[in-house]
Design a protein around this motif. Sequence first.
Motif, PDB file in Angstrom:
ATOM      1  N   ASP A   1       5.092 -59.738  -9.550  1.00 23.94           N
ATOM      2  CA  ASP A   1       3.861 -58.946 -10.049  1.00 23.94           C
ATOM      3  C   ASP A   1       4.249 -58.303 -10.643  1.00 23.94           C
TER       4      ASP A   1
ATOM      5  N   THR B   1       6.190 -61.313   1.265  1.00 28.98           N
ATOM      6  CA  THR B   1       4.711 -60.616   0.206  1.00 28.98           C
ATOM      7  C   THR B   1       6.504 -59.978  -0.501  1.00 28.98           C
TER       8      THR B   1
ATOM      9  N   GLN C   1       2.315 -46.038  -4.696  1.00 34.03           N
ATOM     10  CA  GLN C   1       1.201 -46.335  -4.801  1.00 34.03           C
ATOM     11  C   GLN C   1       0.592 -47.847  -5.561  1.00 34.03           C
TER      12      GLN C   1
ATOM     13  N   GLN D   1       2.669 -51.737  -1.147  1.00 34.94           N
ATOM     14  CA  GLN D   1       1.973 -50.720  -0.263  1.00 34.94           C
ATOM     15  C   GLN D   1       2.375 -52.614   0.893  1.00 34.94           C
ATOM     16  N   ALA D   2       2.462 -52.553   0.614  1.00 35.13           N
ATOM     17  CA  ALA D   2       1.954 -54.255   0.712  1.00 35.13           C
ATOM     18  C   ALA D   2       3.706 -54.611   1.750  1.00 35.13           C
TER      19      ALA D   2
ATOM     20  N   PRO E   1      -0.257 -51.519  -5.086  1.00 36.99           N
ATOM     21  CA  PRO E   1      -0.769 -51.877  -3.558  1.00 36.99           C
ATOM     22  C   PRO E   1      -0.123 -53.579  -3.104  1.00 36.99           C
TER      23      PRO E   1
END
Length: 133
Positions: free
Chosen positions: A38, A31, A85, A90-91, A87
């Motif tokens: 990302d 992750t 916020q 959060q992961a 994604p």
Amino acid sequence: MIKMDQNVMEKAKELALAIASSQEFIVMRATEDAAAQDEAMAEAFGKYEELHQEIEACTAQEQPDFERMAQIDEQMKKLQQEMQQLPMAQAMQKARKGFTDMMAAVNAELSKVLSPESSCSGDCHSCGGHCHH
């Protein structure tokens, strides 16, 4: 140099290898690697780093501009909220929590064995409730 107990060092190595091969560790690393790739995360971290450098520059001045520093601090807080916020953030937070929970259980087990009389305070927040199993 103090000679370490070889058995202890071997078991520590075994524990480290077991942790490294645990699902919690593997998921956390994967992750984190994905988060590093990302675009939204990279952009947000870049902006955050710029603000951090700006606040450091303000702090280093002979007469810091406290009003500007407060503005930057607010921008940093807002950006942190926005980042939370995303994604991928959060992961990453979920994966890190899984790993942290596993390590708390490992530490609780070590404490239970090393100090059985003091490993449980009765407050499960300190051990996550693992000492009651």
